[in-house]
Design a protein around this motif. Sequence first.
Motif, PDB file in Angstrom:
ATOM      1  N   ILE A  93      17.997  84.594  93.889  1.00  0.00           N
ATOM      2  CA  ILE A  93      18.458  85.981  93.987  1.00  0.00           C
ATOM      3  C   ILE A  93      17.788  86.684  95.158  1.00  0.00           C
ATOM      4  O   ILE A  93      18.443  87.395  95.944  1.00  0.00           O
ATOM      5  CB  ILE A  93      18.185  86.716  92.658  1.00  0.00           C
ATOM      6  CG1 ILE A  93      19.104  86.169  91.560  1.00  0.00           C
ATOM      7  CG2 ILE A  93      18.384  88.223  92.825  1.00  0.00           C
ATOM      8  CD1 ILE A  93      18.829  86.736  90.185  1.00  0.00           C
ATOM      9  N   GLU A  94      16.489  86.498  95.322  1.00  0.00           N
ATOM     10  CA  GLU A  94      15.779  87.113  96.449  1.00  0.00           C
ATOM     11  C   GLU A  94      16.293  86.555  97.776  1.00  0.00           C
ATOM     12  O   GLU A  94      16.429  87.282  98.767  1.00  0.00           O
ATOM     13  CB  GLU A  94      14.279  86.868  96.317  1.00  0.00           C
ATOM     14  CG  GLU A  94      13.620  87.696  95.223  1.00  0.00           C
ATOM     15  CD  GLU A  94      13.867  89.192  95.420  1.00  0.00           C
ATOM     16  OE1 GLU A  94      13.777  89.670  96.584  1.00  0.00           O
ATOM     17  OE2 GLU A  94      14.157  89.879  94.426  1.00  0.00           O
ATOM     18  N   GLN A  95      16.587  85.267  97.812  1.00  0.00           N
ATOM     19  CA  GLN A  95      17.113  84.644  99.037  1.00  0.00           C
ATOM     20  C   GLN A  95      18.463  85.233  99.419  1.00  0.00           C
ATOM     21  O   GLN A  95      18.720  85.530 100.601  1.00  0.00           O
ATOM     22  CB  GLN A  95      17.251  83.134  98.820  1.00  0.00           C
ATOM     23  CG  GLN A  95      17.830  82.381 100.014  1.00  0.00           C
ATOM     24  CD  GLN A  95      17.985  80.902  99.719  1.00  0.00           C
ATOM     25  OE1 GLN A  95      17.272  80.338  98.909  1.00  0.00           O
ATOM     26  NE2 GLN A  95      18.940  80.271 100.380  1.00  0.00           N
ATOM     27  N   VAL A  96      19.322  85.461  98.424  1.00  0.00           N
ATOM     28  CA  VAL A  96      20.647  86.037  98.699  1.00  0.00           C
ATOM     29  C   VAL A  96      20.512  87.485  99.155  1.00  0.00           C
ATOM     30  O   VAL A  96      21.221  87.930 100.069  1.00  0.00           O
ATOM     31  CB  VAL A  96      21.536  85.931  97.437  1.00  0.00           C
ATOM     32  CG1 VAL A  96      22.814  86.756  97.609  1.00  0.00           C
ATOM     33  CG2 VAL A  96      21.889  84.474  97.166  1.00  0.00           C
ATOM     34  N   ARG A  97      19.601  88.249  98.554  1.00  0.00           N
ATOM     35  CA  ARG A  97      19.394  89.635  98.977  1.00  0.00           C
ATOM     36  C   ARG A  97      18.928  89.692 100.435  1.00  0.00           C
ATOM     37  O   ARG A  97      19.352  90.559 101.209  1.00  0.00           O
ATOM     38  CB  ARG A  97      18.328  90.298  98.090  1.00  0.00           C
ATOM     39  CG  ARG A  97      18.810  90.717  96.722  1.00  0.00           C
ATOM     40  CD  ARG A  97      17.889  91.786  96.152  1.00  0.00           C
ATOM     41  NE  ARG A  97      18.280  92.120  94.791  1.00  0.00           N
ATOM     42  CZ  ARG A  97      17.612  91.767  93.702  1.00  0.00           C
ATOM     43  NH1 ARG A  97      16.513  91.033  93.841  1.00  0.00           N
ATOM     44  NH2 ARG A  97      18.026  92.109  92.515  1.00  0.00           N
ATOM     45  N   THR A  98      18.072  88.748 100.810  1.00  0.00           N
ATOM     46  CA  THR A  98      17.510  88.759 102.163  1.00  0.00           C
ATOM     47  C   THR A  98      18.529  88.307 103.198  1.00  0.00           C
ATOM     48  O   THR A  98      18.684  88.939 104.254  1.00  0.00           O
ATOM     49  CB  THR A  98      16.263  87.856 102.223  1.00  0.00           C
ATOM     50  OG1 THR A  98      15.308  88.301 101.256  1.00  0.00           O
ATOM     51  CG2 THR A  98      15.645  87.881 103.603  1.00  0.00           C
ATOM     52  N   ARG A  99      19.232  87.239 102.906  1.00  0.00           N
ATOM     53  CA  ARG A  99      20.134  86.634 103.894  1.00  0.00           C
ATOM     54  C   ARG A  99      21.563  87.157 103.824  1.00  0.00           C
ATOM     55  O   ARG A  99      22.356  86.903 104.734  1.00  0.00           O
ATOM     56  CB  ARG A  99      20.152  85.118 103.715  1.00  0.00           C
ATOM     57  CG  ARG A  99      18.778  84.463 103.909  1.00  0.00           C
ATOM     58  CD  ARG A  99      18.897  82.961 103.795  1.00  0.00           C
ATOM     59  NE  ARG A  99      17.607  82.302 103.959  1.00  0.00           N
ATOM     60  CZ  ARG A  99      17.414  80.985 103.882  1.00  0.00           C
ATOM     61  NH1 ARG A  99      18.464  80.196 103.630  1.00  0.00           N
ATOM     62  NH2 ARG A  99      16.214  80.462 104.048  1.00  0.00           N
ATOM     63  N   ARG A 100      21.896  87.842 102.713  1.00  0.00           N
ATOM     64  CA  ARG A 100      23.269  88.357 102.523  1.00  0.00           C
ATOM     65  C   ARG A 100      24.295  87.239 102.645  1.00  0.00           C
ATOM     66  O   ARG A 100      25.369  87.386 103.228  1.00  0.00           O
ATOM     67  CB  ARG A 100      23.592  89.463 103.539  1.00  0.00           C
ATOM     68  CG  ARG A 100      22.657  90.647 103.519  1.00  0.00           C
ATOM     69  CD  ARG A 100      22.639  91.335 102.174  1.00  0.00           C
ATOM     70  NE  ARG A 100      23.965  91.843 101.798  1.00  0.00           N
ATOM     71  CZ  ARG A 100      24.292  92.254 100.581  1.00  0.00           C
ATOM     72  NH1 ARG A 100      23.421  92.165  99.605  1.00  0.00           N
ATOM     73  NH2 ARG A 100      25.509  92.698 100.325  1.00  0.00           N
ATOM     74  N   ALA A 101      23.970  86.106 102.075  1.00  0.00           N
ATOM     75  CA  ALA A 101      24.877  84.954 102.088  1.00  0.00           C
ATOM     76  C   ALA A 101      24.798  84.255 100.734  1.00  0.00           C
ATOM     77  O   ALA A 101      23.719  84.183 100.124  1.00  0.00           O
ATOM     78  CB  ALA A 101      24.504  83.980 103.210  1.00  0.00           C
ATOM     79  N   ALA A 102      25.943  83.745 100.265  1.00  0.00           N
ATOM     80  CA  ALA A 102      26.008  83.089  98.960  1.00  0.00           C
ATOM     81  C   ALA A 102      25.334  81.715  99.008  1.00  0.00           C
ATOM     82  O   ALA A 102      25.314  81.059 100.049  1.00  0.00           O
ATOM     83  CB  ALA A 102      27.460  82.934  98.519  1.00  0.00           C
ATOM     84  N   VAL A 103      24.765  81.302  97.895  1.00  0.00           N
ATOM     85  CA  VAL A 103      24.140  79.981  97.797  1.00  0.00           C
ATOM     86  C   VAL A 103      24.568  79.314  96.485  1.00  0.00           C
ATOM     87  O   VAL A 103      24.907  79.993  95.510  1.00  0.00           O
ATOM     88  CB  VAL A 103      22.594  80.058  97.844  1.00  0.00           C
ATOM     89  CG1 VAL A 103      22.121  80.604  99.159  1.00  0.00           C
ATOM     90  CG2 VAL A 103      22.053  80.875  96.686  1.00  0.00           C
TER      91      VAL A 103
END
Length: 368
Positions: free
Chosen positions: A56-66
Amino acid sequence: MVLNAIQHPVIMVDGEGKVCFANWEAESFFAASAAHLSRHLLSDFIPFGSPLLQLIEQVRTRRAAVNEYRVDLSSPRLGSEKLVDLYVAPVAGLPDNVVVVFQERSMADKIDRQLTHRAAARSVTGLASMLAHEIKNPLSGIRGAAQLLEMSVGDEDRALTRLIRDETDRIVSLVDRMEIFSDERPVDRAPVNIHSVLDHIKAVAKAGFARNVRFVELYDPSLPPVFANRDQLVQVFLNLVKNAAEAIGDEPDGEIILTTAYRPGIKLAVAGTREKVSLPLEFCVHDNGPGVPTDLLPHLFDPFITTKTNGSGLGLALVAKIVGGHGGIVECDSQARKTTFRILMPASRDGRPVDPAPPAAVATGQED
């Protein structure tokens, strides 16, 4: 709402880590209402240090789906063996909000196992066609020669000629069973009342191989008909009930439970068509035998896999072929004193497969 129709848990997490939306499946997954979830942080419901929080933190930072596969969310709250595939994506217009979609691995594994079962059945199909031509013809010659020898030898040698004859008959019988796999004709399907099929199986079992076993029936009488071939369904459940009775053996408390229920289905293609149908009907055969060995369980529906001393290992492979030919799924869950063979099948209305609205489940319990 559209998201409530999705058969996977879906949640939205805000910038503070709270669950600001949860669909119906998510409420079931977390065993909490949407209102209750909204008053807590997501971290209150998942294991400490879960990779989900990092995603969730990674998606918030990068604004890209994983995507992340086989994430273990097992906990006392969510249950054991809670493996899920995750899709985490940002929400347009809400910079700090993130959507999380959970796909439980049990559902994905059902599809994987079913594809494996079908591939195994296809391999037996080719082998059966070859055996019928290359083995049955020479065997008939060997058997005939043994019969001629039997008329001209003494009593002490006649036992050997009988042995040759009996063994050739046994091999021919095995090949005949395998030839069933090479029958690729379309299955003649129609609406079938599954409860009449199970009652027939129970009557046959109680009159013969399961006369000392206690049967329990837990049926949902509101189920629509199953879209299937009745004779083949009889073959499937006779095989499963016979296996259950043999697993129980002479145990004085032996019990077989037959259950039917409505379950939200996944979609699979029906063999021989381009259509995909839902599989909302669940039929189970439970027994309290010793269970299937753990190392054998993943290969249980493969041909020539058996726990029986004199078994051929083709019975469950044939079950998988028949169920797969109907566009259904068969699986086994087993532990000591609790083995379940579960079949998911398409429903029928007016002679066609349909995806019915969930009926009000009114389970009935009948024992004898």
